[in-house]
Design a protein around this motif. Structure first.
Motif, mmCIF file in Angstrom:
data_model
loop_
_atom_site.group_PDB
_atom_site.id
_atom_site.type_symbol
_atom_site.label_atom_id
_atom_site.label_comp_id
_atom_site.label_asym_id
_atom_site.label_seq_id
_atom_site.Cartn_x
_atom_site.Cartn_y
_atom_site.Cartn_z
ATOM 1 N N LEU A 58 0.811 -1.332 0.016
ATOM 2 C CA LEU A 58 -0.250 -0.236 -0.003
ATOM 3 C C LEU A 58 0.530 1.162 0.232
ATOM 4 C CD1 LEU A 58 -2.919 -0.955 2.574
ATOM 5 C CD2 LEU A 58 -3.100 -0.442 -0.121
ATOM 6 N N GLY A 59 2.162 1.023 0.653
ATOM 7 C CA GLY A 59 2.753 2.603 0.375
ATOM 8 C C GLY A 59 3.642 2.785 -0.707
ATOM 9 N N PHE A 60 3.464 1.700 -1.029
ATOM 10 C CA PHE A 60 4.353 2.179 -3.027
ATOM 11 C C PHE A 60 3.674 1.973 -3.726
ATOM 12 C CE2 PHE A 60 7.500 -1.819 -1.337
ATOM 13 C CZ PHE A 60 8.564 -0.480 -1.541
ATOM 14 N N ALA A 61 2.014 1.865 -3.795
ATOM 15 C CA ALA A 61 0.911 1.727 -4.336
ATOM 16 C C ALA A 61 0.983 3.572 -4.102
ATOM 17 C CB ALA A 61 -0.336 1.546 -4.114
ATOM 18 N N LEU A 62 0.984 3.639 -2.974
ATOM 19 C CA LEU A 62 0.475 5.400 -2.539
ATOM 20 C C LEU A 62 1.757 6.580 -3.219
ATOM 21 C CD1 LEU A 62 -0.894 5.108 0.904
ATOM 22 C CD2 LEU A 62 -1.968 5.583 -1.370
ATOM 23 N N ILE A 63 2.686 6.212 -3.224
ATOM 24 C CA ILE A 63 3.930 6.817 -3.569
ATOM 25 C C ILE A 63 3.481 6.605 -4.936
ATOM 26 C CG2 ILE A 63 6.616 5.974 -4.228
ATOM 27 C CD1 ILE A 63 6.956 5.226 -1.474
ATOM 28 N N VAL A 64 3.384 5.644 -5.776
ATOM 29 C CA VAL A 64 3.268 5.732 -7.000
ATOM 30 C C VAL A 64 2.167 6.602 -7.612
ATOM 31 C CG1 VAL A 64 2.350 4.149 -9.619
ATOM 32 C CG2 VAL A 64 3.802 3.125 -7.630
ATOM 33 N N ILE A 65 0.544 7.088 -6.298
ATOM 34 C CA ILE A 65 -0.166 7.363 -7.351
ATOM 35 C C ILE A 65 0.039 8.897 -7.308
ATOM 36 C CG2 ILE A 65 -2.292 8.595 -6.431
ATOM 37 C CD1 ILE A 65 -3.079 5.144 -6.052
ATOM 38 N N ALA A 66 1.162 9.561 -5.744
ATOM 39 C CA ALA A 66 1.224 10.615 -5.163
ATOM 40 C C ALA A 66 2.940 11.207 -6.514
ATOM 41 C CB ALA A 66 2.914 10.327 -4.323
#
Length: 81
Positions: A40-48
């Motif tokens: 989830l952390g990596f997914a949020l970094i990708v979205i950001a």
């Protein structure tokens, strides 16, 4: 063209989140819980990152503005002779 790529990446990451969030267990002990938080952390970094790229891309200069800059450079270069 870059804006299309950013938008496509945002849509794909949203689709992956929509598919994965109900299936991962956030409160599992051990490696499964760590994996869930990391994913989830990596997914949020990708979205950001894609949102930043989409919102803060520099605007291209118009042709008239470029022609004006070239003309000014030519005129200034004549005075240095």
């Amino acid at each position: 063209m870059k804006k299309n790529r950013y938008l496509l990446c945002l849509l794909l990451s949203g689709l992956l989140l929509y598919y994965a969030v109900p299936r991962i267990s956030m409160f599992s002990p051990g490696a499964e819980g760590v994996f869930a938080y990391a994913w989830l952390g990596f997914a949020l970094i990708v979205i950001a990152g894609n949102l930043t790229g989409l919102l803060y891309t520099p605007k291209p200069q118009g042709k008239q503005q470029l022609k004006g800059n070239r003309a000014r450079k030519r005129i200034k270069s004549r005075y240095y002779n």
